[in-house]
Write a protein that holds these residues in place. Structure first.
Motif, PDB file in Angstrom:
ATOM      1  N   LEU A  42       4.518   7.898  42.307  1.00 48.03           N
ATOM      2  CA  LEU A  42       5.773   7.968  43.048  1.00 48.03           C
ATOM      3  C   LEU A  42       5.664   7.139  44.312  1.00 48.03           C
ATOM      4  O   LEU A  42       4.703   7.245  45.058  1.00 48.03           O
ATOM      5  CB  LEU A  42       6.076   9.409  43.443  1.00 48.03           C
ATOM      6  CG  LEU A  42       6.483  10.358  42.327  1.00 48.03           C
ATOM      7  CD1 LEU A  42       6.587  11.766  42.874  1.00 48.03           C
ATOM      8  CD2 LEU A  42       7.763   9.933  41.698  1.00 48.03           C
ATOM      9  N   GLU A  43       6.683   6.350  44.531  1.00 46.88           N
ATOM     10  CA  GLU A  43       6.734   5.516  45.729  1.00 46.88           C
ATOM     11  C   GLU A  43       7.804   6.059  46.669  1.00 46.88           C
ATOM     12  O   GLU A  43       7.973   7.258  46.769  1.00 46.88           O
ATOM     13  CB  GLU A  43       7.021   4.071  45.325  1.00 46.88           C
ATOM     14  CG  GLU A  43       5.960   3.464  44.419  1.00 46.88           C
ATOM     15  CD  GLU A  43       4.603   3.335  45.086  1.00 46.88           C
ATOM     16  OE1 GLU A  43       4.564   3.089  46.306  1.00 46.88           O
ATOM     17  OE2 GLU A  43       3.595   3.481  44.391  1.00 46.88           O
ATOM     18  N   ASP A  44       8.569   5.184  47.277  1.00 48.62           N
ATOM     19  CA  ASP A  44       9.573   5.606  48.258  1.00 48.62           C
ATOM     20  C   ASP A  44      10.990   5.683  47.687  1.00 48.62           C
ATOM     21  O   ASP A  44      11.946   5.754  48.439  1.00 48.62           O
ATOM     22  CB  ASP A  44       9.542   4.683  49.471  1.00 48.62           C
ATOM     23  CG  ASP A  44       9.683   3.223  49.083  1.00 48.62           C
ATOM     24  OD1 ASP A  44       9.616   2.905  47.896  1.00 48.62           O
ATOM     25  OD2 ASP A  44       9.849   2.403  49.999  1.00 48.62           O
ATOM     26  N   VAL A  45      11.127   5.664  46.365  1.00 48.89           N
ATOM     27  CA  VAL A  45      12.433   5.849  45.736  1.00 48.89           C
ATOM     28  C   VAL A  45      12.326   6.964  44.690  1.00 48.89           C
ATOM     29  O   VAL A  45      11.302   7.102  44.026  1.00 48.89           O
ATOM     30  CB  VAL A  45      12.956   4.550  45.069  1.00 48.89           C
ATOM     31  CG1 VAL A  45      13.227   3.489  46.108  1.00 48.89           C
ATOM     32  CG2 VAL A  45      12.003   4.039  44.027  1.00 48.89           C
ATOM     33  N   PRO A  46      13.379   7.770  44.546  1.00 48.34           N
ATOM     34  CA  PRO A  46      13.369   8.841  43.553  1.00 48.34           C
ATOM     35  C   PRO A  46      13.302   8.274  42.136  1.00 48.34           C
ATOM     36  O   PRO A  46      13.757   7.165  41.871  1.00 48.34           O
ATOM     37  CB  PRO A  46      14.699   9.554  43.783  1.00 48.34           C
ATOM     38  CG  PRO A  46      15.132   9.157  45.149  1.00 48.34           C
ATOM     39  CD  PRO A  46      14.577   7.789  45.376  1.00 48.34           C
ATOM     40  N   LEU A  47      12.761   9.054  41.224  1.00 53.17           N
ATOM     41  CA  LEU A  47      12.578   8.633  39.844  1.00 53.17           C
ATOM     42  C   LEU A  47      13.315   9.602  38.914  1.00 53.17           C
ATOM     43  O   LEU A  47      13.100  10.810  38.968  1.00 53.17           O
ATOM     44  CB  LEU A  47      11.083   8.628  39.511  1.00 53.17           C
ATOM     45  CG  LEU A  47      10.668   8.254  38.099  1.00 53.17           C
ATOM     46  CD1 LEU A  47      11.042   6.806  37.810  1.00 53.17           C
ATOM     47  CD2 LEU A  47       9.175   8.467  37.938  1.00 53.17           C
ATOM     48  N   ARG A  48      14.193   9.052  38.085  1.00 57.29           N
ATOM     49  CA  ARG A  48      14.904   9.869  37.102  1.00 57.29           C
ATOM     50  C   ARG A  48      13.963  10.115  35.928  1.00 57.29           C
ATOM     51  O   ARG A  48      13.374   9.184  35.383  1.00 57.29           O
ATOM     52  CB  ARG A  48      16.141   9.130  36.629  1.00 57.29           C
ATOM     53  CG  ARG A  48      16.950   9.902  35.636  1.00 57.29           C
ATOM     54  CD  ARG A  48      18.155   9.096  35.201  1.00 57.29           C
ATOM     55  NE  ARG A  48      18.964   9.865  34.295  1.00 57.29           N
ATOM     56  CZ  ARG A  48      20.279   9.724  34.166  1.00 57.29           C
ATOM     57  NH1 ARG A  48      20.919   8.829  34.887  1.00 57.29           N
ATOM     58  NH2 ARG A  48      20.935  10.474  33.323  1.00 57.29           N
ATOM     59  N   VAL A  49      13.822  11.395  35.536  1.00 51.17           N
ATOM     60  CA  VAL A  49      12.961  11.754  34.411  1.00 51.17           C
ATOM     61  C   VAL A  49      13.712  12.720  33.499  1.00 51.17           C
ATOM     62  O   VAL A  49      14.656  13.376  33.917  1.00 51.17           O
ATOM     63  CB  VAL A  49      11.622  12.388  34.878  1.00 51.17           C
ATOM     64  CG1 VAL A  49      10.799  11.403  35.659  1.00 51.17           C
ATOM     65  CG2 VAL A  49      11.847  13.649  35.680  1.00 51.17           C
ATOM     66  N   ARG A  50      13.273  12.788  32.263  1.00 47.95           N
ATOM     67  CA  ARG A  50      13.846  13.738  31.309  1.00 47.95           C
ATOM     68  C   ARG A  50      12.699  14.573  30.767  1.00 47.95           C
ATOM     69  O   ARG A  50      11.738  14.041  30.218  1.00 47.95           O
ATOM     70  CB  ARG A  50      14.563  13.025  30.181  1.00 47.95           C
ATOM     71  CG  ARG A  50      15.143  14.005  29.162  1.00 47.95           C
ATOM     72  CD  ARG A  50      16.084  13.308  28.266  1.00 47.95           C
ATOM     73  NE  ARG A  50      17.391  13.849  28.632  1.00 47.95           N
ATOM     74  CZ  ARG A  50      18.476  13.674  27.928  1.00 47.95           C
ATOM     75  NH1 ARG A  50      18.476  12.896  26.892  1.00 47.95           N
ATOM     76  NH2 ARG A  50      19.592  14.243  28.292  1.00 47.95           N
ATOM     77  N   VAL A  70      15.239  14.740  38.748  1.00 47.71           N
ATOM     78  CA  VAL A  70      14.835  13.686  39.666  1.00 47.71           C
ATOM     79  C   VAL A  70      13.514  14.111  40.305  1.00 47.71           C
ATOM     80  O   VAL A  70      13.359  15.233  40.764  1.00 47.71           O
ATOM     81  CB  VAL A  70      15.917  13.386  40.728  1.00 47.71           C
ATOM     82  CG1 VAL A  70      16.192  14.566  41.626  1.00 47.71           C
ATOM     83  CG2 VAL A  70      15.537  12.179  41.553  1.00 47.71           C
ATOM     84  N   LEU A  71      12.550  13.200  40.265  1.00 51.68           N
ATOM     85  CA  LEU A  71      11.213  13.426  40.804  1.00 51.68           C
ATOM     86  C   LEU A  71      11.060  12.528  42.026  1.00 51.68           C
ATOM     87  O   LEU A  71      11.405  11.346  41.983  1.00 51.68           O
ATOM     88  CB  LEU A  71      10.171  13.074  39.748  1.00 51.68           C
ATOM     89  CG  LEU A  71       8.709  13.247  40.088  1.00 51.68           C
ATOM     90  CD1 LEU A  71       8.359  14.715  40.306  1.00 51.68           C
ATOM     91  CD2 LEU A  71       7.846  12.669  38.966  1.00 51.68           C
ATOM     92  N   PHE A  72      10.555  13.084  43.129  1.00 48.58           N
ATOM     93  CA  PHE A  72      10.423  12.290  44.345  1.00 48.58           C
ATOM     94  C   PHE A  72       9.301  12.833  45.222  1.00 48.58           C
ATOM     95  O   PHE A  72       8.856  13.956  45.057  1.00 48.58           O
ATOM     96  CB  PHE A  72      11.743  12.279  45.138  1.00 48.58           C
ATOM     97  CG  PHE A  72      12.161  13.636  45.640  1.00 48.58           C
ATOM     98  CD1 PHE A  72      11.839  14.051  46.925  1.00 48.58           C
ATOM     99  CD2 PHE A  72      12.876  14.503  44.837  1.00 48.58           C
ATOM    100  CE1 PHE A  72      12.217  15.298  47.390  1.00 48.58           C
ATOM    101  CE2 PHE A  72      13.264  15.756  45.287  1.00 48.58           C
ATOM    102  CZ  PHE A  72      12.939  16.154  46.571  1.00 48.58           C
ATOM    103  N   ARG A  73       8.849  11.990  46.136  1.00 50.27           N
ATOM    104  CA  ARG A  73       7.869  12.385  47.151  1.00 50.27           C
ATOM    105  C   ARG A  73       8.569  12.205  48.498  1.00 50.27           C
ATOM    106  O   ARG A  73       9.032  11.119  48.822  1.00 50.27           O
ATOM    107  CB  ARG A  73       6.625  11.506  47.084  1.00 50.27           C
ATOM    108  CG  ARG A  73       5.528  11.918  48.051  1.00 50.27           C
ATOM    109  CD  ARG A  73       4.342  10.979  48.011  1.00 50.27           C
ATOM    110  NE  ARG A  73       3.828  10.756  46.680  1.00 50.27           N
ATOM    111  CZ  ARG A  73       2.883  11.501  46.090  1.00 50.27           C
ATOM    112  NH1 ARG A  73       2.368  12.526  46.726  1.00 50.27           N
ATOM    113  NH2 ARG A  73       2.462  11.198  44.871  1.00 50.27           N
ATOM    114  N   ASP A  74       8.668  13.299  49.272  1.00 47.73           N
ATOM    115  CA  ASP A  74       9.358  13.188  50.554  1.00 47.73           C
ATOM    116  C   ASP A  74       8.468  12.514  51.592  1.00 47.73           C
ATOM    117  O   ASP A  74       7.322  12.150  51.317  1.00 47.73           O
ATOM    118  CB  ASP A  74       9.913  14.534  51.022  1.00 47.73           C
ATOM    119  CG  ASP A  74       8.871  15.535  51.478  1.00 47.73           C
ATOM    120  OD1 ASP A  74       7.677  15.192  51.561  1.00 47.73           O
ATOM    121  OD2 ASP A  74       9.256  16.684  51.772  1.00 47.73           O
TER     122      ASP A  74
END
Length: 72
Positions: free
Chosen positions: A1-9, A16-20
């Protein structure tokens, strides 16, 4: 995970997967509970993610932290 959210199924559910900004990992339902906008376009904050449409702020566990322009 970088600085943009990632859509996952996962198991047929869109998430949505993300790192704050503080490095914590969040996994939320894809659509904002306010107007249904996709949180994959959300803005990463120090704590959680903000919906790009109306600015609702969610913590990594889905807790709503702020609802701008809404009555108390």
């Amino acid at each position: 995970l970088e600085d943009v959210p990632l859509r996952v199924r996962v198991m047929g559910e869109d998430l949505v997967l993300f790192r704050d900004g503080s490095g914590r990992i969040g996994l939320l339902v894809l659509n904002c509970s306010h107007r249904g906008t996709s949180l994959e376009f959300g803005l990463i904050q120090e704590r959680g993610i903000v919906c790009c449409y109306h600015g609702w702020h969610f913590d990594i566990d889905g807790t709503i932290l702020d609802t701008p322009a809404e009555p108390a």
